[in-house]
Design a protein around this motif. Structure first.
Motif, mmCIF file in Angstrom:
data_model
loop_
_atom_site.group_PDB
_atom_site.id
_atom_site.type_symbol
_atom_site.label_atom_id
_atom_site.label_comp_id
_atom_site.label_asym_id
_atom_site.label_seq_id
_atom_site.Cartn_x
_atom_site.Cartn_y
_atom_site.Cartn_z
ATOM 1 N N LEU A 119 -4.994 8.565 27.894
ATOM 2 C CA LEU A 119 -4.901 9.085 26.526
ATOM 3 C C LEU A 119 -5.633 10.414 26.407
ATOM 4 C CD1 LEU A 119 -3.955 8.910 23.622
ATOM 5 C CD2 LEU A 119 -5.958 7.482 23.118
ATOM 6 N N GLY A 120 -6.842 10.484 26.917
ATOM 7 C CA GLY A 120 -7.603 11.732 26.870
ATOM 8 C C GLY A 120 -6.909 12.852 27.632
ATOM 9 N N ILE A 121 -6.348 12.528 28.760
ATOM 10 C CA ILE A 121 -5.622 13.518 29.563
ATOM 11 C C ILE A 121 -4.426 14.045 28.795
ATOM 12 C CG2 ILE A 121 -4.178 13.800 31.618
ATOM 13 C CD1 ILE A 121 -6.117 11.813 33.021
ATOM 14 N N VAL A 122 -3.651 13.146 28.206
ATOM 15 C CA VAL A 122 -2.445 13.557 27.488
ATOM 16 C C VAL A 122 -2.806 14.361 26.245
ATOM 17 C CG1 VAL A 122 -0.353 12.760 26.313
ATOM 18 C CG2 VAL A 122 -1.086 11.650 28.419
ATOM 19 N N ILE A 123 -3.850 13.985 25.547
ATOM 20 C CA ILE A 123 -4.286 14.753 24.379
ATOM 21 C C ILE A 123 -4.649 16.178 24.793
ATOM 22 C CG2 ILE A 123 -6.154 15.000 22.677
ATOM 23 C CD1 ILE A 123 -6.032 11.923 22.346
ATOM 24 N N ASP A 124 -5.358 16.335 25.913
ATOM 25 C CA ASP A 124 -5.708 17.669 26.400
ATOM 26 C C ASP A 124 -4.466 18.476 26.766
ATOM 27 O OD1 ASP A 124 -8.418 17.267 26.057
ATOM 28 O OD2 ASP A 124 -8.792 16.765 28.163
ATOM 29 N N ILE A 125 -3.493 17.845 27.395
ATOM 30 C CA ILE A 125 -2.255 18.523 27.761
ATOM 31 C C ILE A 125 -1.501 18.976 26.508
ATOM 32 C CG2 ILE A 125 0.044 18.174 28.778
ATOM 33 C CD1 ILE A 125 -1.378 16.420 30.919
ATOM 34 N N VAL A 126 -1.428 18.098 25.520
ATOM 35 C CA VAL A 126 -0.739 18.440 24.268
ATOM 36 C C VAL A 126 -1.429 19.634 23.592
ATOM 37 C CG1 VAL A 126 -0.183 17.623 21.941
ATOM 38 C CG2 VAL A 126 0.282 16.163 23.923
ATOM 39 N N LYS A 127 -2.753 19.666 23.609
ATOM 40 C CA LYS A 127 -3.487 20.803 23.043
ATOM 41 C C LYS A 127 -3.132 22.096 23.776
ATOM 42 C CE LYS A 127 -7.474 18.270 21.259
ATOM 43 N NZ LYS A 127 -8.915 17.999 21.428
ATOM 44 N N GLN A 128 -3.040 22.023 25.097
ATOM 45 C CA GLN A 128 -2.665 23.211 25.880
ATOM 46 C C GLN A 128 -1.267 23.694 25.501
ATOM 47 O OE1 GLN A 128 -3.197 22.844 30.164
ATOM 48 N NE2 GLN A 128 -4.922 21.477 29.836
ATOM 49 N N ASP A 146 3.182 5.460 27.698
ATOM 50 C CA ASP A 146 2.746 4.571 26.616
ATOM 51 C C ASP A 146 1.898 5.280 25.567
ATOM 52 O OD1 ASP A 146 4.076 2.485 27.862
ATOM 53 O OD2 ASP A 146 2.261 1.541 28.665
ATOM 54 N N VAL A 147 1.006 6.176 26.001
ATOM 55 C CA VAL A 147 0.102 6.831 25.048
ATOM 56 C C VAL A 147 0.669 8.136 24.485
ATOM 57 C CG1 VAL A 147 -1.939 5.805 26.116
ATOM 58 C CG2 VAL A 147 -1.221 8.106 26.802
ATOM 59 N N TYR A 148 1.729 8.631 25.067
ATOM 60 C CA TYR A 148 2.304 9.912 24.641
ATOM 61 C C TYR A 148 2.634 9.970 23.141
ATOM 62 C CZ TYR A 148 5.240 14.049 24.581
ATOM 63 O OH TYR A 148 5.782 15.265 24.276
ATOM 64 N N PRO A 149 3.294 8.932 22.577
ATOM 65 C CA PRO A 149 3.587 9.001 21.130
ATOM 66 C C PRO A 149 2.326 9.164 20.269
ATOM 67 C CG PRO A 149 4.874 7.266 22.151
ATOM 68 C CD PRO A 149 3.890 7.730 23.185
ATOM 69 N N LEU A 150 1.225 8.550 20.677
ATOM 70 C CA LEU A 150 -0.027 8.694 19.931
ATOM 71 C C LEU A 150 -0.578 10.116 20.052
ATOM 72 C CD1 LEU A 150 -1.782 5.388 21.032
ATOM 73 C CD2 LEU A 150 -0.792 5.876 18.790
ATOM 74 N N ALA A 151 -0.440 10.704 21.229
ATOM 75 C CA ALA A 151 -0.996 12.030 21.479
ATOM 76 C C ALA A 151 -0.258 13.134 20.726
ATOM 77 C CB ALA A 151 -0.983 12.320 22.973
ATOM 78 N N ILE A 152 1.041 12.965 20.493
ATOM 79 C CA ILE A 152 1.799 14.019 19.803
ATOM 80 C C ILE A 152 1.917 13.782 18.295
ATOM 81 C CG2 ILE A 152 3.111 14.723 21.831
ATOM 82 C CD1 ILE A 152 5.511 13.167 20.661
ATOM 83 N N GLU A 153 1.519 12.595 17.864
ATOM 84 C CA GLU A 153 1.587 12.267 16.435
ATOM 85 C C GLU A 153 0.750 13.263 15.634
ATOM 86 O OE1 GLU A 153 -0.415 8.623 14.473
ATOM 87 O OE2 GLU A 153 1.546 7.947 15.186
#
Length: 113
Positions: free
Chosen positions: A4-13, A46-53
């Motif tokens: 989740l933390g990794i995906v959130i960082d990627i989405v921010k980038q 699995d965590v991607y939808p939460l990260a882009i919400e």
């Protein structure tokens, strides 16, 4: 689960890239995930939808490309899949090798519309 933390960082980038380049819409994000990276592609999905919400890329599709964990035997030089061969060269049974691919986790492509 550190995905989740990794995906959130990627989405921010990706959001920063979008803003810096005045891009209206990003259609898809292609991630390259190595088999030896320690990151589980299923967990990323699995965590991607939460990260882009509630982000500026909430409609962005995720595409994951898995890279095999390939090593090169230090004895005979054979390149082989480390995971499928229990880290042992299938040609000479040697257990010392150098990793060629499979440790990466990177943004491979950003598809814009």
């Amino acid at each position: 689960m550190h995905e989740l933390g990794i995906v959130i960082d990627i989405v921010k980038q990706v959001e920063e890239y979008k803003q810096e380049n005045n891009i209206k819409n990003i259609k898809a994000l292609v991630l390259q995930v190595g088999e030896l990276s320690g990151v589980v592609p299923k967990y990323i999905e699995d965590v991607y939808p939460l990260a882009i919400e509630r982000t500026t890329v909430s409609d962005m599709k995720l595409i994951i490309e898995e890279t095999p964990g390939i090593g090169k035997c230090n004895k005979c030089g054979l390149a082989f899949n480390l995971v499928h061969n229990d880290n042992k060269c299938p040609l000479c049974d040697h257990e010392e090798w150098e990793i060629i691919t499979g440790t990466e986790l990177l943004i491979k492509e950003i598809h814009i519309t």
